[in-house]
Design a protein around this motif. Structure first.
Motif, PDB file in Angstrom:
ATOM      1  N   VAL A 208     -25.887 -18.989  -7.426  1.00 55.86           N
ATOM      2  CA  VAL A 208     -25.407 -18.068  -6.392  1.00 55.86           C
ATOM      3  C   VAL A 208     -25.604 -18.683  -5.014  1.00 55.86           C
ATOM      4  O   VAL A 208     -24.715 -18.630  -4.162  1.00 55.86           O
ATOM      5  N   ALA A 209     -26.766 -19.279  -4.786  1.00 58.16           N
ATOM      6  CA  ALA A 209     -27.030 -19.906  -3.491  1.00 58.16           C
ATOM      7  C   ALA A 209     -26.035 -21.028  -3.220  1.00 58.16           C
ATOM      8  O   ALA A 209     -25.520 -21.154  -2.108  1.00 58.16           O
ATOM      9  N   TRP A 210     -25.759 -21.836  -4.248  1.00 55.90           N
ATOM     10  CA  TRP A 210     -24.788 -22.914  -4.079  1.00 55.90           C
ATOM     11  C   TRP A 210     -23.407 -22.351  -3.740  1.00 55.90           C
ATOM     12  O   TRP A 210     -22.743 -22.850  -2.829  1.00 55.90           O
ATOM     13  N   ALA A 211     -22.975 -21.319  -4.455  1.00 52.82           N
ATOM     14  CA  ALA A 211     -21.652 -20.726  -4.215  1.00 52.82           C
ATOM     15  C   ALA A 211     -21.565 -20.084  -2.835  1.00 52.82           C
ATOM     16  O   ALA A 211     -20.509 -20.099  -2.201  1.00 52.82           O
ATOM     17  N   ALA A 212     -22.675 -19.519  -2.371  1.00 52.59           N
ATOM     18  CA  ALA A 212     -22.692 -18.869  -1.054  1.00 52.59           C
ATOM     19  C   ALA A 212     -22.951 -19.860   0.079  1.00 52.59           C
ATOM     20  O   ALA A 212     -22.913 -19.481   1.251  1.00 52.59           O
ATOM     21  N   ARG A 213     -23.235 -21.100  -0.290  1.00 55.44           N
ATOM     22  CA  ARG A 213     -23.523 -22.161   0.687  1.00 55.44           C
ATOM     23  C   ARG A 213     -24.730 -21.821   1.553  1.00 55.44           C
ATOM     24  O   ARG A 213     -24.717 -22.001   2.775  1.00 55.44           O
ATOM     25  N   ILE A 214     -25.767 -21.285   0.900  1.00 56.34           N
ATOM     26  CA  ILE A 214     -27.025 -21.030   1.579  1.00 56.34           C
ATOM     27  C   ILE A 214     -28.127 -21.698   0.760  1.00 56.34           C
ATOM     28  O   ILE A 214     -27.926 -22.057  -0.389  1.00 56.34           O
ATOM     29  N   SER A 215     -29.286 -21.850   1.352  1.00 58.26           N
ATOM     30  CA  SER A 215     -30.372 -22.495   0.624  1.00 58.26           C
ATOM     31  C   SER A 215     -30.902 -21.570  -0.462  1.00 58.26           C
ATOM     32  O   SER A 215     -30.828 -20.345  -0.358  1.00 58.26           O
ATOM     33  N   PHE A 216     -31.444 -22.196  -1.489  1.00 63.96           N
ATOM     34  CA  PHE A 216     -32.022 -21.448  -2.589  1.00 63.96           C
ATOM     35  C   PHE A 216     -33.159 -20.563  -2.085  1.00 63.96           C
ATOM     36  O   PHE A 216     -33.267 -19.391  -2.450  1.00 63.96           O
ATOM     37  N   ASP A 217     -34.014 -21.107  -1.235  1.00 59.78           N
ATOM     38  CA  ASP A 217     -35.142 -20.337  -0.711  1.00 59.78           C
ATOM     39  C   ASP A 217     -34.679 -19.121   0.080  1.00 59.78           C
ATOM     40  O   ASP A 217     -35.282 -18.052  -0.019  1.00 59.78           O
ATOM     41  N   TYR A 218     -33.637 -19.286   0.874  1.00 63.07           N
ATOM     42  CA  TYR A 218     -33.105 -18.168   1.659  1.00 63.07           C
ATOM     43  C   TYR A 218     -32.570 -17.076   0.734  1.00 63.07           C
ATOM     44  O   TYR A 218     -32.824 -15.896   0.941  1.00 63.07           O
ATOM     45  N   TYR A 219     -31.857 -17.470  -0.331  1.00 61.68           N
ATOM     46  CA  TYR A 219     -31.335 -16.481  -1.268  1.00 61.68           C
ATOM     47  C   TYR A 219     -32.461 -15.729  -1.973  1.00 61.68           C
ATOM     48  O   TYR A 219     -32.400 -14.521  -2.145  1.00 61.68           O
ATOM     49  N   VAL A 220     -33.503 -16.453  -2.373  1.00 67.69           N
ATOM     50  CA  VAL A 220     -34.640 -15.817  -3.041  1.00 67.69           C
ATOM     51  C   VAL A 220     -35.275 -14.779  -2.119  1.00 67.69           C
ATOM     52  O   VAL A 220     -35.603 -13.669  -2.544  1.00 67.69           O
ATOM     53  N   LYS A 221     -35.431 -15.127  -0.850  1.00 67.00           N
ATOM     54  CA  LYS A 221     -35.997 -14.170   0.105  1.00 67.00           C
ATOM     55  C   LYS A 221     -35.112 -12.936   0.234  1.00 67.00           C
ATOM     56  O   LYS A 221     -35.614 -11.814   0.320  1.00 67.00           O
ATOM     57  N   LEU A 222     -33.810 -13.132   0.253  1.00 67.55           N
ATOM     58  CA  LEU A 222     -32.892 -11.996   0.319  1.00 67.55           C
ATOM     59  C   LEU A 222     -33.033 -11.108  -0.912  1.00 67.55           C
ATOM     60  O   LEU A 222     -33.138  -9.882  -0.806  1.00 67.55           O
ATOM     61  N   GLU A 223     -33.039 -11.730  -2.077  1.00 70.28           N
ATOM     62  CA  GLU A 223     -33.077 -10.958  -3.317  1.00 70.28           C
ATOM     63  C   GLU A 223     -34.422 -10.262  -3.521  1.00 70.28           C
ATOM     64  O   GLU A 223     -34.487  -9.217  -4.135  1.00 70.28           O
ATOM     65  N   GLN A 224     -35.465 -10.820  -2.999  1.00 69.17           N
ATOM     66  CA  GLN A 224     -36.780 -10.204  -3.142  1.00 69.17           C
ATOM     67  C   GLN A 224     -37.068  -9.199  -2.031  1.00 69.17           C
ATOM     68  O   GLN A 224     -38.126  -8.581  -2.020  1.00 69.17           O
ATOM     69  N   GLY A 225     -36.127  -9.052  -1.104  1.00 72.06           N
ATOM     70  CA  GLY A 225     -36.299  -8.074  -0.037  1.00 72.06           C
ATOM     71  C   GLY A 225     -37.259  -8.497   1.049  1.00 72.06           C
ATOM     72  O   GLY A 225     -37.814  -7.668   1.751  1.00 72.06           O
TER      73      GLY A 225
END
Length: 77
Positions: free
Chosen positions: A51-68
């Motif tokens: 998902v992070a790759w498809a959204a062109r964002i870092s993996f860490d940033y996506y994890v922070k988003l998903e974990q609230g």
């Protein structure tokens, strides 16, 4: 007495829940460099890395988003 909901936690939980449910609905993209056709998937849908790759964002940033953990995520133009 009427209790007032904790809006900060509600917002974080709503964003995190939205991302998790949407990620579970999407089939993995075999063209993604994060796609692993051999590995066993523990969850339905795409992995966070995909998902992070498809959204062109870092993996860490996506994890922070998903974990609230991101109260004010920025948008990309």
């Amino acid at each position: 007495m009427v209790s007032i909901p904790d809006l900060e936690n509600y917002r974080k939980d709503a964003v995190a829940g939205f991302l998790r449910t949407r990620r579970a609905r999407i089939d993995p993209d075999a063209c993604s460099p994060a796609f692993d056709p051999v590995g066993d998937r523990r969850v339905a849908g795409m992995r966070r890395e995909e998902v992070a790759w498809a959204a062109r964002i870092s993996f860490d940033y996506y994890v922070k988003l998903e974990q609230g953990r991101m109260l004010n995520p920025s948008h990309r133009c």
